[in-house]
Enzyme design. Sequence first.
Site, PDB file in Angstrom:
ATOM      1  N   ASN A  11       0.875  -1.182   0.000  1.00  0.00           N
ATOM      2  CA  ASN A  11       0.000   0.000   0.000  1.00  0.00           C
ATOM      3  C   ASN A  11       0.909   1.228   0.000  1.00  0.00           C
ATOM      4  O   ASN A  11       1.522   1.543   1.010  1.00  0.00           O
ATOM      5  CB  ASN A  11      -0.895  -0.033   1.244  1.00  0.00           C
ATOM      6  CG  ASN A  11      -1.703   1.247   1.406  1.00  0.00           C
ATOM      7  OD1 ASN A  11      -1.769   2.072   0.487  1.00  0.00           O
ATOM      8  ND2 ASN A  11      -2.310   1.410   2.577  1.00  0.00           N
ATOM      9  N   LYS A  13       0.108   4.270  -0.246  1.00  0.00           N
ATOM     10  CA  LYS A  13      -0.498   5.481   0.357  1.00  0.00           C
ATOM     11  C   LYS A  13      -0.274   6.668  -0.587  1.00  0.00           C
ATOM     12  O   LYS A  13      -0.310   6.485  -1.803  1.00  0.00           O
ATOM     13  CB  LYS A  13       0.063   5.703   1.755  1.00  0.00           C
ATOM     14  CG  LYS A  13      -0.035   4.424   2.617  1.00  0.00           C
ATOM     15  CD  LYS A  13       0.231   4.612   4.063  1.00  0.00           C
ATOM     16  CE  LYS A  13       0.072   3.283   4.785  1.00  0.00           C
ATOM     17  NZ  LYS A  13       0.232   3.369   6.217  1.00  0.00           N
ATOM     18  N   HIS A 101      -9.350   1.246   5.320  1.00  0.00           N
ATOM     19  CA  HIS A 101      -8.032   1.424   5.952  1.00  0.00           C
ATOM     20  C   HIS A 101      -8.190   2.383   7.138  1.00  0.00           C
ATOM     21  O   HIS A 101      -8.984   3.319   7.074  1.00  0.00           O
ATOM     22  CB  HIS A 101      -7.034   1.980   4.926  1.00  0.00           C
ATOM     23  CG  HIS A 101      -5.628   1.950   5.429  1.00  0.00           C
ATOM     24  ND1 HIS A 101      -5.145   2.879   6.315  1.00  0.00           N
ATOM     25  CD2 HIS A 101      -4.610   1.079   5.191  1.00  0.00           C
ATOM     26  CE1 HIS A 101      -3.882   2.575   6.600  1.00  0.00           C
ATOM     27  NE2 HIS A 101      -3.540   1.492   5.933  1.00  0.00           N
ATOM     28  N   GLU A 103      -6.500   4.774   8.092  1.00  0.00           N
ATOM     29  CA  GLU A 103      -6.302   6.192   7.751  1.00  0.00           C
ATOM     30  C   GLU A 103      -7.556   6.780   7.126  1.00  0.00           C
ATOM     31  O   GLU A 103      -7.895   7.942   7.362  1.00  0.00           O
ATOM     32  CB  GLU A 103      -5.078   6.333   6.825  1.00  0.00           C
ATOM     33  CG  GLU A 103      -3.781   6.129   7.602  1.00  0.00           C
ATOM     34  CD  GLU A 103      -2.629   5.554   6.795  1.00  0.00           C
ATOM     35  OE1 GLU A 103      -2.658   5.620   5.558  1.00  0.00           O
ATOM     36  OE2 GLU A 103      -1.702   5.010   7.423  1.00  0.00           O
ATOM     37  N   GLU A 173      -4.769  -4.639  10.965  1.00  0.00           N
ATOM     38  CA  GLU A 173      -3.709  -3.633  11.081  1.00  0.00           C
ATOM     39  C   GLU A 173      -3.905  -2.824  12.365  1.00  0.00           C
ATOM     40  O   GLU A 173      -4.705  -1.881  12.384  1.00  0.00           O
ATOM     41  CB  GLU A 173      -3.771  -2.664   9.897  1.00  0.00           C
ATOM     42  CG  GLU A 173      -3.514  -3.290   8.563  1.00  0.00           C
ATOM     43  CD  GLU A 173      -3.002  -2.252   7.554  1.00  0.00           C
ATOM     44  OE1 GLU A 173      -1.858  -2.413   7.117  1.00  0.00           O
ATOM     45  OE2 GLU A 173      -3.718  -1.292   7.246  1.00  0.00           O
ATOM     46  N   GLY A 179       3.183   2.633  10.602  1.00  0.00           N
ATOM     47  CA  GLY A 179       4.123   3.724  10.372  1.00  0.00           C
ATOM     48  C   GLY A 179       4.899   4.133  11.620  1.00  0.00           C
ATOM     49  O   GLY A 179       5.553   5.163  11.643  1.00  0.00           O
ATOM     50  N   SER A 219       4.111  -1.860  10.165  1.00  0.00           N
ATOM     51  CA  SER A 219       5.571  -1.916  10.262  1.00  0.00           C
ATOM     52  C   SER A 219       6.152  -3.275   9.886  1.00  0.00           C
ATOM     53  O   SER A 219       7.098  -3.748  10.518  1.00  0.00           O
ATOM     54  CB  SER A 219       6.025  -1.491  11.667  1.00  0.00           C
ATOM     55  OG  SER A 219       5.633  -0.147  11.929  1.00  0.00           O
TER      56      SER A 219
HETATM   57  P1  13P Z   1       3.474   0.588   7.536  1.00  0.00           P
HETATM   58  O1  13P Z   1       3.969  -0.698   6.951  1.00  0.00           O
HETATM   59  O2  13P Z   1       4.164   1.804   6.994  1.00  0.00           O
HETATM   60  O3  13P Z   1       3.397   0.535   9.025  1.00  0.00           O
HETATM   61  O4  13P Z   1       1.940   0.750   7.020  1.00  0.00           O
HETATM   62  C1  13P Z   1       1.047  -0.273   7.218  1.00  0.00           C
HETATM   63  C2  13P Z   1      -0.199   0.047   6.488  1.00  0.00           C
HETATM   64  O5  13P Z   1      -0.970   0.898   6.888  1.00  0.00           O
HETATM   65  C3  13P Z   1      -0.468  -0.673   5.245  1.00  0.00           C
HETATM   66  O6  13P Z   1      -1.785  -0.458   4.819  1.00  0.00           O
END
Ligand code: 13P
Length: 259
Positions: A11, A13, A101, A103, A173, A179, A219
């Site tokens: 992903n 983003k 997601h 976010e 997640e 992140g 992560s």
């Molecule tokens: P990270 O791997 O940067 O922690 O992000 C995970 C994520 O949100 C994937 O959708």
Amino acid sequence: MADRKPLISGNWKMHHNHFEAIQTVQKLSYELTKEDIEEVDVSVHPPFTDLRSVQTVLDADKIPILLGAQHCHFEDKGAFTGEVAPNMLAKLNVDLVIAGHSERRQVFGETDEEVNAKVKAILAAEMTPILCCGETLEEREAGTAGERVTAQVTAGLKGVKAEQVAAMVIAYEPIWAIGTGKTATPEDAQEMCATVRGVVADLYTKATAESVRIQYGGSVKPGNAPDLMAQPDIDGALVGGASLDAVDFARIVQYRNAV
Ligand code: 13P
């Protein structure tokens, strides 16, 4: 793990313009071997503006990487400025679409009801949803992580048929691990992914639960992927930061080679 083929998804983003996206996907195709793709399904989820370019490269070079999107609206068309409809993604040969997601939920206020409508719209457009769930740090510390995830999965799957669920993907997640460089321990991630599978078994059947693929995200890096992927209820990874770099992402896909 049962017969579920692992799915490792990148992903991206809001990273990589379409030039960078093309380079990343080409580099990824050099890094991955035929055996990797036989063993693991791999998808990349670039921003909307990159999808057509990436699709063209995947098609022209016959690269066996699945194309994914990060989000979509649940309506087919209409006065929804800035939104993209599922059938527009399907026309670009998008295979997988992330729904809900954290976010999108936290920053853009997506509700469980909207996420459920998206899951159904993605399925109606003959693509595969990756339904996301995951608890906040407060919920984890309060001991309500299982409850939270159960509620999200139950709401997200409302009205979805068993055979559709069997073929879809759920991503666990934990928000505190996204992140942050903090990964859930393999044991904690396993426990939560088993909880998700248990929810599917309760809502549908054991066979449905045995078939749905469950990813862990938060992560994931080349160094921790082997231990996470060794867990019986973890069928893949939804990777953010580490998927931006083709070499790192390929090393995650190649978790089996770790000594
Ligand atoms: P990270 O791997 O940067 O922690 O992000 C995970 C994520 O949100 C994937 O959708």
